[in-house]
Design a protein around this motif. Sequence first.
Motif, PDB file in Angstrom:
ATOM      1  N   VAL A 138     -28.182  94.643  15.877  1.00 31.39           N
ATOM      2  CA  VAL A 138     -26.903  95.280  15.533  1.00 31.39           C
ATOM      3  C   VAL A 138     -26.641  95.127  14.041  1.00 31.39           C
ATOM      4  O   VAL A 138     -26.845  94.061  13.464  1.00 31.39           O
ATOM      5  N   LEU A 139     -26.162  96.215  13.444  1.00 29.38           N
ATOM      6  CA  LEU A 139     -25.795  96.225  12.027  1.00 29.38           C
ATOM      7  C   LEU A 139     -24.323  96.576  11.889  1.00 29.38           C
ATOM      8  O   LEU A 139     -23.844  97.538  12.495  1.00 29.38           O
ATOM      9  N   ASP A 140     -23.599  95.809  11.068  1.00 26.56           N
ATOM     10  CA  ASP A 140     -22.194  96.062  10.742  1.00 26.56           C
ATOM     11  C   ASP A 140     -22.137  96.496   9.281  1.00 26.56           C
ATOM     12  O   ASP A 140     -22.355  95.691   8.371  1.00 26.56           O
ATOM     13  N   VAL A 141     -21.863  97.779   9.041  1.00 26.30           N
ATOM     14  CA  VAL A 141     -21.826  98.332   7.682  1.00 26.30           C
ATOM     15  C   VAL A 141     -20.387  98.331   7.176  1.00 26.30           C
ATOM     16  O   VAL A 141     -19.497  98.877   7.819  1.00 26.30           O
ATOM     17  N   GLY A 142     -20.177  97.739   6.001  1.00 23.00           N
ATOM     18  CA  GLY A 142     -18.822  97.578   5.488  1.00 23.00           C
ATOM     19  C   GLY A 142     -18.112  96.474   6.235  1.00 23.00           C
ATOM     20  O   GLY A 142     -16.962  96.619   6.646  1.00 23.00           O
ATOM     21  N   CYS A 143     -18.803  95.352   6.391  1.00 27.68           N
ATOM     22  CA  CYS A 143     -18.304  94.267   7.255  1.00 27.68           C
ATOM     23  C   CYS A 143     -17.060  93.599   6.711  1.00 27.68           C
ATOM     24  O   CYS A 143     -16.323  92.954   7.466  1.00 27.68           O
ATOM     25  N   GLY A 144     -16.798  93.712   5.406  1.00 25.69           N
ATOM     26  CA  GLY A 144     -15.621  93.067   4.833  1.00 25.69           C
ATOM     27  C   GLY A 144     -15.643  91.567   5.056  1.00 25.69           C
ATOM     28  O   GLY A 144     -16.659  90.900   4.857  1.00 25.69           O
ATOM     29  N   THR A 145     -14.537  91.020   5.514  1.00 25.55           N
ATOM     30  CA  THR A 145     -14.440  89.579   5.751  1.00 25.55           C
ATOM     31  C   THR A 145     -14.950  89.180   7.137  1.00 25.55           C
ATOM     32  O   THR A 145     -14.926  88.009   7.484  1.00 25.55           O
ATOM     33  N   GLY A 146     -15.393  90.167   7.928  1.00 25.78           N
ATOM     34  CA  GLY A 146     -16.064  89.844   9.188  1.00 25.78           C
ATOM     35  C   GLY A 146     -15.256  90.030  10.449  1.00 25.78           C
ATOM     36  O   GLY A 146     -15.632  89.508  11.500  1.00 25.78           O
ATOM     37  N   PHE A 147     -14.193  90.816  10.409  1.00 27.32           N
ATOM     38  CA  PHE A 147     -13.377  91.007  11.608  1.00 27.32           C
ATOM     39  C   PHE A 147     -14.173  91.748  12.693  1.00 27.32           C
ATOM     40  O   PHE A 147     -14.222  91.324  13.844  1.00 27.32           O
ATOM     41  N   GLY A 148     -14.798  92.843  12.329  1.00 24.22           N
ATOM     42  CA  GLY A 148     -15.636  93.550  13.286  1.00 24.22           C
ATOM     43  C   GLY A 148     -16.843  92.733  13.694  1.00 24.22           C
ATOM     44  O   GLY A 148     -17.255  92.739  14.859  1.00 24.22           O
ATOM     45  N   THR A 149     -17.411  92.019  12.746  1.00 24.05           N
ATOM     46  CA  THR A 149     -18.579  91.179  13.008  1.00 24.05           C
ATOM     47  C   THR A 149     -18.292  90.167  14.101  1.00 24.05           C
ATOM     48  O   THR A 149     -19.120  89.946  14.999  1.00 24.05           O
ATOM     49  N   ALA A 150     -17.125  89.547  14.035  1.00 27.69           N
ATOM     50  CA  ALA A 150     -16.752  88.557  15.047  1.00 27.69           C
ATOM     51  C   ALA A 150     -16.700  89.180  16.431  1.00 27.69           C
ATOM     52  O   ALA A 150     -17.140  88.567  17.420  1.00 27.69           O
ATOM     53  N   GLY A 151     -16.178  90.387  16.533  1.00 27.08           N
ATOM     54  CA  GLY A 151     -16.146  91.063  17.820  1.00 27.08           C
ATOM     55  C   GLY A 151     -17.531  91.397  18.326  1.00 27.08           C
ATOM     56  O   GLY A 151     -17.824  91.257  19.524  1.00 27.08           O
ATOM     57  N   LEU A 152     -18.417  91.812  17.438  1.00 27.97           N
ATOM     58  CA  LEU A 152     -19.799  92.123  17.820  1.00 27.97           C
ATOM     59  C   LEU A 152     -20.510  90.885  18.361  1.00 27.97           C
ATOM     60  O   LEU A 152     -21.307  90.974  19.303  1.00 27.97           O
ATOM     61  N   LEU A 153     -20.213  89.737  17.780  1.00 29.24           N
ATOM     62  CA  LEU A 153     -20.867  88.497  18.226  1.00 29.24           C
ATOM     63  C   LEU A 153     -20.442  88.074  19.630  1.00 29.24           C
ATOM     64  O   LEU A 153     -21.079  87.213  20.226  1.00 29.24           O
ATOM     65  N   ASP A 154     -19.390  88.664  20.153  1.00 26.81           N
ATOM     66  CA  ASP A 154     -19.023  88.426  21.546  1.00 26.81           C
ATOM     67  C   ASP A 154     -19.970  89.137  22.507  1.00 26.81           C
ATOM     68  O   ASP A 154     -19.957  88.868  23.711  1.00 26.81           O
ATOM     69  N   HIS A 155     -20.785  90.049  21.969  1.00 26.18           N
ATOM     70  CA  HIS A 155     -21.656  90.870  22.808  1.00 26.18           C
ATOM     71  C   HIS A 155     -23.137  90.651  22.536  1.00 26.18           C
ATOM     72  O   HIS A 155     -23.961  90.878  23.430  1.00 26.18           O
ATOM     73  N   VAL A 156     -23.472  90.261  21.314  1.00 26.97           N
ATOM     74  CA  VAL A 156     -24.883  90.077  20.957  1.00 26.97           C
ATOM     75  C   VAL A 156     -25.067  88.738  20.258  1.00 26.97           C
ATOM     76  O   VAL A 156     -24.101  88.130  19.794  1.00 26.97           O
ATOM     77  N   GLU A 157     -26.314  88.318  20.178  1.00 31.83           N
ATOM     78  CA  GLU A 157     -26.602  86.976  19.648  1.00 31.83           C
ATOM     79  C   GLU A 157     -26.572  86.919  18.130  1.00 31.83           C
ATOM     80  O   GLU A 157     -26.170  85.911  17.546  1.00 31.83           O
ATOM     81  N   THR A 158     -27.026  87.962  17.475  1.00 31.10           N
ATOM     82  CA  THR A 158     -27.051  87.990  16.015  1.00 31.10           C
ATOM     83  C   THR A 158     -26.579  89.356  15.520  1.00 31.10           C
ATOM     84  O   THR A 158     -26.696  90.361  16.217  1.00 31.10           O
ATOM     85  N   VAL A 159     -26.050  89.363  14.304  1.00 30.01           N
ATOM     86  CA  VAL A 159     -25.576  90.592  13.682  1.00 30.01           C
ATOM     87  C   VAL A 159     -26.048  90.610  12.232  1.00 30.01           C
ATOM     88  O   VAL A 159     -25.965  89.600  11.526  1.00 30.01           O
TER      89      VAL A 159
END
Length: 207
Positions: free
Chosen positions: A49-70
Motif C-alpha cells: 500500500v502507498l499513501d501519496v501526500g501522507c502529510g502528518t500521517g492521518f490517512g496512514t494510521a487508518g491504512l495500518l489498521d488494515h495492512v502490516e506496512t505502508v
Amino acid sequence: MGLLEDKARARTFYRFLSTIYDRINPYVWTEAMRADALAELDFEAEDRVLDVGCGTGFGTAGLLDHVETVHALDQSAHQLEHAYEKFGRRGPVQFSRGDAERLPYAADSFDVVWSSGSIEYWPDPVAALEEFRRVTRPGGQVLVVGPNAPSSRVLRKLADAIMFFYDEREADRMFEAAGFEAIEHVTMGPSYRPNVAITTVARVPDE
C-alpha cells in the motif's frame, strides 16, 4: 490555477500549517470520514500500500489498521517530520519525500494506492493519476479523496482561486484520461458539511 496549485507555494504553506495541522484537521477530515473511505477498498493484510501526500500521517494510521506496512510519500519535509514523530523513521511505515507527478517507485509496485487531501494541490492531476496507475498492479485499486466543488458559482470561483476543487463529472474525466476503469464516487463530510469531500475509487485494468 489556484494559488496553492504551485509546488513551491504549497511547500511554504505547509511549513507553517504543519505546526497546527493535527489540531485543525479533525474539523475537516474526520475519523468517521476516513473509516468510510477505507471501507471502499478491498484489503489483504499483506497488500503493498502507498499513501501519496501522507502529510502528518492521518490517512496512514487508518491504512495500518488494515495492512502490516505502508509506504508513505509527501513533498513537505515539515509534514514528514511530524509523521516521523508518530511512526518513527523505520518501522511499519516506509517514508519517502517526493512528488505525486513523479513517484519514485517501479511499475506495478503496489496493490493499493491511497491519497487523501492532496489532489487539490497538484498542478496536473491527470499526470499524477497516470503515475498512480503506473505504480499500481493490474487489477489494483486507487482511492483519492479531494474537495468537492461548491454548488454555488460564486463559492466555486473563490474556491478555485485557492486550490483545485472538482465534482464527479470532472473526477470521471480525470480518471478515465489516466486509464482507470470501474470508477465510483462517494461524497462525505462531517455532520455540518456532509458533502464537503469527494472520494473516488477506481481500478487499474487487468492486462
